[in-house]
Design a protein around this motif. Structure first.
Motif, PDB file in Angstrom:
ATOM      1  N   LEU A  15       3.150   9.481  12.080  1.00  0.00           N
ATOM      2  CA  LEU A  15       1.835  10.270  12.082  1.00  0.00           C
ATOM      3  C   LEU A  15       0.701   9.852  11.119  1.00  0.00           C
ATOM      4  O   LEU A  15      -0.342   9.506  11.344  1.00  0.00           O
ATOM      5  CB  LEU A  15       1.972  11.738  12.254  1.00  0.00           C
ATOM      6  N   LEU A  16       1.404   9.587   9.891  1.00  0.00           N
ATOM      7  CA  LEU A  16       0.563   9.071   8.701  1.00  0.00           C
ATOM      8  C   LEU A  16      -0.064   7.661   8.848  1.00  0.00           C
ATOM      9  O   LEU A  16      -1.282   7.353   8.582  1.00  0.00           O
ATOM     10  CB  LEU A  16       1.063   9.312   7.660  1.00  0.00           C
ATOM     11  N   GLU A  17       0.866   6.813   9.420  1.00  0.00           N
ATOM     12  CA  GLU A  17       0.546   5.515   9.715  1.00  0.00           C
ATOM     13  C   GLU A  17      -0.640   5.494  10.850  1.00  0.00           C
ATOM     14  O   GLU A  17      -1.722   4.967  10.485  1.00  0.00           O
ATOM     15  CB  GLU A  17       1.777   4.819  10.094  1.00  0.00           C
ATOM     16  N   ALA A  18      -0.433   6.295  11.872  1.00  0.00           N
ATOM     17  CA  ALA A  18      -1.364   6.262  13.017  1.00  0.00           C
ATOM     18  C   ALA A  18      -2.710   6.913  12.435  1.00  0.00           C
ATOM     19  O   ALA A  18      -3.771   6.666  12.767  1.00  0.00           O
ATOM     20  CB  ALA A  18      -1.099   7.305  13.958  1.00  0.00           C
ATOM     21  N   THR A  19      -2.667   7.944  11.416  1.00  0.00           N
ATOM     22  CA  THR A  19      -3.963   8.656  10.949  1.00  0.00           C
ATOM     23  C   THR A  19      -4.532   7.635  10.073  1.00  0.00           C
ATOM     24  O   THR A  19      -5.749   7.435  10.237  1.00  0.00           O
ATOM     25  CB  THR A  19      -3.509   9.670   9.918  1.00  0.00           C
ATOM     26  N   ILE A  20      -3.997   6.664   9.300  1.00  0.00           N
ATOM     27  CA  ILE A  20      -4.609   5.869   8.465  1.00  0.00           C
ATOM     28  C   ILE A  20      -5.546   4.909   9.269  1.00  0.00           C
ATOM     29  O   ILE A  20      -6.533   4.492   9.030  1.00  0.00           O
ATOM     30  CB  ILE A  20      -3.685   5.069   7.726  1.00  0.00           C
ATOM     31  N   ASP A  21      -4.622   4.247  10.426  1.00  0.00           N
ATOM     32  CA  ASP A  21      -5.386   3.315  11.348  1.00  0.00           C
ATOM     33  C   ASP A  21      -6.689   4.240  12.075  1.00  0.00           C
ATOM     34  O   ASP A  21      -7.648   3.473  12.128  1.00  0.00           O
ATOM     35  CB  ASP A  21      -4.190   3.115  12.445  1.00  0.00           C
ATOM     36  N   ALA A  22      -6.405   5.253  12.312  1.00  0.00           N
ATOM     37  CA  ALA A  22      -7.713   6.087  13.005  1.00  0.00           C
ATOM     38  C   ALA A  22      -8.613   6.289  11.931  1.00  0.00           C
ATOM     39  O   ALA A  22      -9.880   6.292  12.496  1.00  0.00           O
ATOM     40  CB  ALA A  22      -6.892   7.195  13.534  1.00  0.00           C
ATOM     41  N   LEU A  23      -8.426   6.584  10.858  1.00  0.00           N
ATOM     42  CA  LEU A  23      -9.714   6.813   9.951  1.00  0.00           C
ATOM     43  C   LEU A  23     -10.176   5.539   9.469  1.00  0.00           C
ATOM     44  O   LEU A  23     -11.502   5.645   9.336  1.00  0.00           O
ATOM     45  CB  LEU A  23      -8.904   7.757   8.727  1.00  0.00           C
ATOM     46  N   GLY A  24      -9.485   4.360   9.517  1.00  0.00           N
ATOM     47  CA  GLY A  24     -10.201   3.233   9.117  1.00  0.00           C
ATOM     48  C   GLY A  24     -10.632   2.899   7.895  1.00  0.00           C
ATOM     49  O   GLY A  24     -10.760   1.703   7.629  1.00  0.00           O
ATOM     50  N   ASP A  25     -10.575   3.974   6.945  1.00  0.00           N
ATOM     51  CA  ASP A  25     -10.850   3.499   5.558  1.00  0.00           C
ATOM     52  C   ASP A  25      -9.623   4.086   4.720  1.00  0.00           C
ATOM     53  O   ASP A  25      -9.570   5.144   4.349  1.00  0.00           O
ATOM     54  CB  ASP A  25     -12.175   4.364   5.169  1.00  0.00           C
ATOM     55  N   PRO A  26      -8.809   3.163   4.132  1.00  0.00           N
ATOM     56  CA  PRO A  26      -7.728   3.656   3.547  1.00  0.00           C
ATOM     57  C   PRO A  26      -7.809   4.297   2.250  1.00  0.00           C
ATOM     58  O   PRO A  26      -7.086   5.071   1.615  1.00  0.00           O
ATOM     59  CB  PRO A  26      -6.762   2.287   3.100  1.00  0.00           C
ATOM     60  N   ALA A  27      -9.250   4.029   1.664  1.00  0.00           N
ATOM     61  CA  ALA A  27      -9.446   4.574   0.412  1.00  0.00           C
ATOM     62  C   ALA A  27      -9.684   6.023   0.642  1.00  0.00           C
ATOM     63  O   ALA A  27      -9.883   6.602  -0.448  1.00  0.00           O
ATOM     64  CB  ALA A  27     -10.618   3.809  -0.119  1.00  0.00           C
ATOM     65  N   ARG A  28      -9.911   6.429   1.818  1.00  0.00           N
ATOM     66  CA  ARG A  28     -10.445   8.114   1.812  1.00  0.00           C
ATOM     67  C   ARG A  28      -8.976   9.002   1.657  1.00  0.00           C
ATOM     68  O   ARG A  28      -9.177  10.209   1.198  1.00  0.00           O
ATOM     69  CB  ARG A  28     -10.696   8.368   3.398  1.00  0.00           C
ATOM     70  N   MET A  29      -7.694   8.447   1.772  1.00  0.00           N
ATOM     71  CA  MET A  29      -6.771   9.380   1.692  1.00  0.00           C
ATOM     72  C   MET A  29      -5.609   8.929   0.797  1.00  0.00           C
ATOM     73  O   MET A  29      -5.630   7.652   0.499  1.00  0.00           O
ATOM     74  CB  MET A  29      -6.156   9.762   2.906  1.00  0.00           C
ATOM     75  N   VAL A  30      -4.723   9.751   0.290  1.00  0.00           N
ATOM     76  CA  VAL A  30      -3.450   9.291  -0.653  1.00  0.00           C
ATOM     77  C   VAL A  30      -2.473  10.201   0.147  1.00  0.00           C
ATOM     78  O   VAL A  30      -2.661  11.193   0.671  1.00  0.00           O
ATOM     79  CB  VAL A  30      -3.605   9.569  -2.074  1.00  0.00           C
ATOM     80  N   VAL A  31      -1.010   9.657  -0.184  1.00  0.00           N
ATOM     81  CA  VAL A  31       0.000  10.331   0.276  1.00  0.00           C
ATOM     82  C   VAL A  31       0.919  10.567  -0.458  1.00  0.00           C
ATOM     83  O   VAL A  31       1.384   9.782  -1.581  1.00  0.00           O
ATOM     84  CB  VAL A  31       0.544   9.557   1.404  1.00  0.00           C
ATOM     85  N   ILE A  32       1.650  11.989  -0.655  1.00  0.00           N
ATOM     86  CA  ILE A  32       2.500  12.155  -1.576  1.00  0.00           C
ATOM     87  C   ILE A  32       3.681  12.563  -0.658  1.00  0.00           C
ATOM     88  O   ILE A  32       3.565  13.272   0.104  1.00  0.00           O
ATOM     89  CB  ILE A  32       2.486  13.644  -2.418  1.00  0.00           C
ATOM     90  N   GLU A  33       4.697  11.589  -1.140  1.00  0.00           N
ATOM     91  CA  GLU A  33       6.119  11.539  -0.169  1.00  0.00           C
ATOM     92  C   GLU A  33       7.148  12.203  -0.877  1.00  0.00           C
ATOM     93  O   GLU A  33       7.408  12.116  -1.993  1.00  0.00           O
ATOM     94  CB  GLU A  33       6.490  10.013   0.089  1.00  0.00           C
ATOM     95  N   GLY A  34       7.976  13.124  -0.125  1.00  0.00           N
ATOM     96  CA  GLY A  34       8.952  13.953  -0.628  1.00  0.00           C
ATOM     97  C   GLY A  34      10.227  13.596   0.180  1.00  0.00           C
ATOM     98  O   GLY A  34      10.318  13.561   1.334  1.00  0.00           O
ATOM     99  N   ASP A  35      11.264  12.915  -0.441  1.00  0.00           N
ATOM    100  CA  ASP A  35      12.456  12.562   0.460  1.00  0.00           C
ATOM    101  C   ASP A  35      13.541  12.884  -0.786  1.00  0.00           C
ATOM    102  O   ASP A  35      13.597  12.915  -2.071  1.00  0.00           O
ATOM    103  CB  ASP A  35      12.634  11.170   0.707  1.00  0.00           C
ATOM    104  N   LEU A  36      14.799  12.927  -0.350  1.00  0.00           N
ATOM    105  CA  LEU A  36      15.732  13.044  -1.348  1.00  0.00           C
ATOM    106  C   LEU A  36      16.169  11.889  -2.108  1.00  0.00           C
ATOM    107  O   LEU A  36      16.260  11.869  -3.332  1.00  0.00           O
ATOM    108  CB  LEU A  36      17.104  13.675  -0.463  1.00  0.00           C
ATOM    109  N   GLU A  37      16.063  10.598  -1.365  1.00  0.00           N
ATOM    110  CA  GLU A  37      16.221   9.492  -2.039  1.00  0.00           C
ATOM    111  C   GLU A  37      15.184   8.420  -1.163  1.00  0.00           C
ATOM    112  O   GLU A  37      14.912   8.828  -0.270  1.00  0.00           O
ATOM    113  CB  GLU A  37      17.670   8.804  -1.673  1.00  0.00           C
ATOM    114  N   THR A  38      15.155   7.059  -1.828  1.00  0.00           N
ATOM    115  CA  THR A  38      14.426   6.021  -1.490  1.00  0.00           C
ATOM    116  C   THR A  38      13.070   6.111  -1.568  1.00  0.00           C
ATOM    117  O   THR A  38      12.386   7.066  -1.567  1.00  0.00           O
ATOM    118  CB  THR A  38      14.783   5.560   0.055  1.00  0.00           C
ATOM    119  N   GLU A  39      12.352   4.848  -1.516  1.00  0.00           N
ATOM    120  CA  GLU A  39      10.889   4.956  -1.509  1.00  0.00           C
ATOM    121  C   GLU A  39      10.426   4.130  -0.158  1.00  0.00           C
ATOM    122  O   GLU A  39       9.358   4.023  -0.116  1.00  0.00           O
ATOM    123  CB  GLU A  39      10.602   3.726  -2.656  1.00  0.00           C
TER     124      GLU A  39
END
Lengths: 310, 123
Positions: free
Chosen positions: A75-99
């Motif tokens: 959903l976030l990937e599609a949101t980035i594409d739809a907003l068209g301007d990557p500088a508008r948003m940042v993402v904080i990711e939470g997972d137990l492990e991995t980047e």
């Protein structure tokens, strides 16, 4: 929580507040101290501070919650594409492990910080605060927090976000809101994902999922999306843009909002009617404050959904 | 299973309550937990001794009161008992309800040991 106005005194605990003062003596000589604070008071205080950071920068913060694999990162990937301007948003990711998830977001040109929680099943306000210090928020107007995939624990922790979005994939049961009422009650929006699969799944009824949401006492709007196919993304973006407008209006008015998770105090002050704007006038912003602890807010998240949205 | 995190937060508060009320050991802790709080009383009971070990609350008794789940109807004004996944007005079946009680996760009160001489001046 608020120690001064008594807004954390509910019907459930009012009888405990004796007129004799906070400190009294029990029969066996102990000092009895009445506290009446949320067990998560420290977290809530940090969340208030985070929300203040967002508001001061004109940012809207959205917390995404779901089971693992419901499609938050897609959903976030599609949101980035739809907003068209990557500088508008940042993402904080939470997972137990991995980047892994942060790497997917960065591949789209968007700043992403990964919080590896180890074995912790949720993000808390302190983790989000640390992540914020690792991000450049200049010119950003949207912060997405992708919570740990889990329909239980994340619902209990205020992170400082303005909105909660709970994703429900159609590959799960349409009775999920009934099984996880605390999580789905926390949603300001329920987003059904992978809806392109409805054609081959005969046991998921979107109407039943919506009814189950109503049965847990939520008036949150429901949207449908299939991020990989791009279906429904327009409506999702329209909702986000509408909420960005609402956030700008709140900042202009010096107010803020908490997501659908409400404290005891917010409940006690809730109006008796629905259908009013969520930006009503007695909404208070305590985001700037450090000297005292006001964990409550007078915002009513269900109201906006019951009013204009649907 | 976030009850341990919640207990750790609770122990921090107990440390603070003790420190601002004479520093006595915490002997009894009363919580109020609602069915929609997101935490389970039996799991808190089991996690608490672990979180409290070595702190001012080591060995304290934890008493958890369970709050009723009650809703107020925004349509008809009735007040009724509810279930976690059936939060409808008991009178008119509306879902436009406000929870009156049920998601409490409250530290209600703490009982601290007091030195023999202290009680009079503490009141």
């Amino acid at each position: 929580m608020c120690d001064t106005c008594g807004c954390n005194i509910t019907d459930g605990n009012r009888h405990l507040v004796s007129p004799g003062g906070r400190l009294s003596q029990t029969d066996d000589g102990r000092a009895a101290v009445t506290v009446l604070k949320s067990l998560l008071d420290e977290n809530d205080h940090q969340a208030l501070h985070n929300r203040g950071h967002f508001d001061a920068r004109g940012i809207l913060a959205v917390n995404l919650m779901s089971s693992p694999g419901a499609g938050k990162t897609a959903l976030l990937e599609a949101t980035i594409d739809a907003l068209g301007d990557p500088a508008r948003m940042v993402v904080i990711e939470g997972d137990l492990e991995t980047e892994n998830d942060a790497a997917r977001i960065r591949a789209k040109g968007v700043q992403a910080v990964q919080i590896a929680t180890g074995s912790a099943c949720h993000l808390d306000a302190h983790m989000v605060h640390d992540a914020l210090h690792r991000l450049d928020l200049e010119g950003v107007d949207l912060v997405f927090i992708e919570n740990v995939g889990n329909l239980v624990c994340p619902a209990s922790f205020d992170l400082g976000q303005h909105l909660n979005v709970t994703l429900l994939s159609v590959t799960e049961g349409d009775d999920k809101p009934a099984k996880y009422p605390v999580m789905f009650r926390a949603a300001d929006l329920m987003l059904l994902t992978k809806t392109d699969l409805l054609a081959v799944l005969d046991d998921f009824d979107p109407l039943k999922a919506e009814q189950a949401l109503r049965l847990v006492g939520s008036a949150a709007p429901v949207l449908h999306a299939a991020a990989r196919k791009g279906t429904g993304i327009d409506q999702w973006i329209a909702w986000i843009e509408g909420e960005l407008e609402a956030q700008r209006a709140r900042i202009g008015a010096g107010t803020t909002r908490r997501p659908a998770v409400q404290s005891d105090g917010a409940r006690l002050h809730a109006p008796q009617t629905v259908g009013v704007s969520h930006d009503h006038s007695h909404d208070h912003s305590h985001g700037h404050s450090h000297g005292h602890s006001h964990g409550h807010s007078h915002d009513h998240s269900h109201d906006h959904a019951a009013g204009a949205k649907r | 299973m976030h009850e341990l995190s919640v207990c750790q937060a609770l122990v921090q508060q107990l440390e603070a309550v003790s420190a601002s009320n004479g520093g006595g050991a915490v002997e009894l802790v009363r919580l109020r937990i609602g069915p929609l709080s997101g935490v389970e009383a039996p799991l808190l009971q089991r996690a608490f001794p672990l979180a409290a070990a070595g702190t001012v609350a080591d060995g304290a008794e934890l008493v958890i009161g369970v709050a009723d789940l009650v809703v107020h109807c925004n349509d008809c004004g009735a007040r009724s008992d509810a279930l976690p996944n059936r939060m409808l007005c008991g009178a008119c079946n509306s879902f436009r309800v406000r929870m009156v009680s049920g998601d409490e996760m409250l530290l209600e009160s703490v009982e601290l040991a007091t030195p023999a001489a202290a009680p009079a001046e503490m009141l």
